[in-house]
Write an enzyme that holds these catalytic residues in place. Structure first.
Site, PDB file in Angstrom:
ATOM      1  N   GLN A 262       0.850  -1.184   0.000  1.00  0.00           N
ATOM      2  CA  GLN A 262       0.000   0.000   0.000  1.00  0.00           C
ATOM      3  C   GLN A 262       0.891   1.241   0.000  1.00  0.00           C
ATOM      4  O   GLN A 262       1.777   1.366   0.842  1.00  0.00           O
ATOM      5  CB  GLN A 262      -0.889  -0.002   1.247  1.00  0.00           C
ATOM      6  CG  GLN A 262      -1.835   1.158   1.305  1.00  0.00           C
ATOM      7  CD  GLN A 262      -2.713   1.102   2.551  1.00  0.00           C
ATOM      8  OE1 GLN A 262      -2.587   0.210   3.381  1.00  0.00           O
ATOM      9  NE2 GLN A 262      -3.594   2.059   2.686  1.00  0.00           N
TER      10      GLN A 262
ATOM     11  N   GLU B 136       3.294   6.591   8.028  1.00  0.00           N
ATOM     12  CA  GLU B 136       4.612   6.890   8.592  1.00  0.00           C
ATOM     13  C   GLU B 136       5.396   5.631   8.946  1.00  0.00           C
ATOM     14  O   GLU B 136       6.604   5.576   8.752  1.00  0.00           O
ATOM     15  CB  GLU B 136       4.505   7.799   9.824  1.00  0.00           C
ATOM     16  CG  GLU B 136       5.878   8.221  10.313  1.00  0.00           C
ATOM     17  CD  GLU B 136       5.924   9.561  11.007  1.00  0.00           C
ATOM     18  OE1 GLU B 136       6.983   9.856  11.588  1.00  0.00           O
ATOM     19  OE2 GLU B 136       4.935  10.295  10.967  1.00  0.00           O
ATOM     20  N   ARG B 137       4.723   4.581   9.429  1.00  0.00           N
ATOM     21  CA  ARG B 137       5.442   3.325   9.710  1.00  0.00           C
ATOM     22  C   ARG B 137       6.028   2.745   8.431  1.00  0.00           C
ATOM     23  O   ARG B 137       7.175   2.296   8.410  1.00  0.00           O
ATOM     24  CB  ARG B 137       4.499   2.304  10.377  1.00  0.00           C
ATOM     25  CG  ARG B 137       4.202   2.616  11.831  1.00  0.00           C
ATOM     26  CD  ARG B 137       3.296   1.573  12.482  1.00  0.00           C
ATOM     27  NE  ARG B 137       3.880   0.259  12.466  1.00  0.00           N
ATOM     28  CZ  ARG B 137       3.383  -0.798  11.794  1.00  0.00           C
ATOM     29  NH1 ARG B 137       2.293  -0.693  11.091  1.00  0.00           N
ATOM     30  NH2 ARG B 137       3.971  -1.958  11.855  1.00  0.00           N
ATOM     31  N   ARG B 138       5.224   2.753   7.349  1.00  0.00           N
ATOM     32  CA  ARG B 138       5.727   2.256   6.058  1.00  0.00           C
ATOM     33  C   ARG B 138       6.907   3.099   5.586  1.00  0.00           C
ATOM     34  O   ARG B 138       7.922   2.573   5.126  1.00  0.00           O
ATOM     35  CB  ARG B 138       4.611   2.269   5.004  1.00  0.00           C
ATOM     36  CG  ARG B 138       3.645   1.114   5.164  1.00  0.00           C
ATOM     37  CD  ARG B 138       2.418   1.289   4.302  1.00  0.00           C
ATOM     38  NE  ARG B 138       1.472   2.109   5.065  1.00  0.00           N
ATOM     39  CZ  ARG B 138       0.543   2.881   4.552  1.00  0.00           C
ATOM     40  NH1 ARG B 138       0.403   2.967   3.249  1.00  0.00           N
ATOM     41  NH2 ARG B 138      -0.256   3.569   5.319  1.00  0.00           N
TER      42      ARG B 138
END
Length: 194
Positions: free
Chosen positions: A67, A86-88
């Site tokens: 994604q 933000e984690r990705r």
């Protein structure tokens, strides 16, 4: 996802000529250099678990990025602020990628209120915020954008009482808030202390 789309819906049409609106897409999928992306300055989530980032990094290394992140173009279009993912983004940085697929939203369509609201909603939908971060996010919407608790509840899809009780947690002494943030004290026990 429908909730995020509703918040990102374009503004009502203005006097802009029809052809000009058709030429400017509301959002577009692009590959953006990581160096041009800035973290969301209004990100309600403050703590990112190193173990979770390692797991996500491993998943992306094995399966690819499933994604894209969502960003808001800023100014000249050479800089972008994260809206969601933000984690990705952090995992991709750790992997050493130079670019990341991103859905680009126009700055005119995503103001600062939307930037905070969307980050808050994304984290709430994924259950990534601890109760203190959640309360701080609600309080920021209330203070910075003059929203009532009911308006915040409507935007994030929660009951007004849930928003009110979560904001109340911010009245706890700092050591107790830290215990709630770290999961050493449940929300129920924290409310009893209040």
């Amino acid at each position: 996802w429908r909730g995020l789309e509703a918040l990102l819906a374009s503004r009502p049409a203005t006097a802009e000529p029809r052809n000009a609106r058709e030429e400017r897409p509301r959002s577009a999928l692009r590959s953006i250099p990581l160096a041009q992306i800035r973290p969301n300055p209004l990100q309600p989530r403050k703590e990112f678990s190193d173990a979770d980032l390692r797991d996500l990094e491993s998943s992306i290394r094995t399966n690819g990025l499933l994604q894209p992140v969502t960003v808001r173009a800023a100014g000249s279009g050479l800089e972008f602020f994260l809206i969601a993912g933000e984690r990705r983004f952090r995992a991709i940085q750790r992997l050493g990628w130079r670019e990341i697929p991103a859905i680009v939203r126009d700055e005119a369509d995503v103001d600062d209120k939307s930037l905070l609201t969307l980050a808050l909603v994304e984290n709430l939908q994924r259950a990534d915020l601890n109760p203190i971060e959640e309360g701080e996010g609600y309080q920021q919407l209330i203070t910075q954008f003059s929203l009532s608790q009911q308006e915040v509840a409507d935007v994030v899809g929660k009951d007004r009482s849930t928003v009110a009780n979560t904001v109340r947690l911010l009245a706890l002494p700092s050591p107790v808030r830290r215990m709630v943030r770290e999961g050493a004290l449940t929300i129920g026990h924290a409310r009893a202390l209040l």
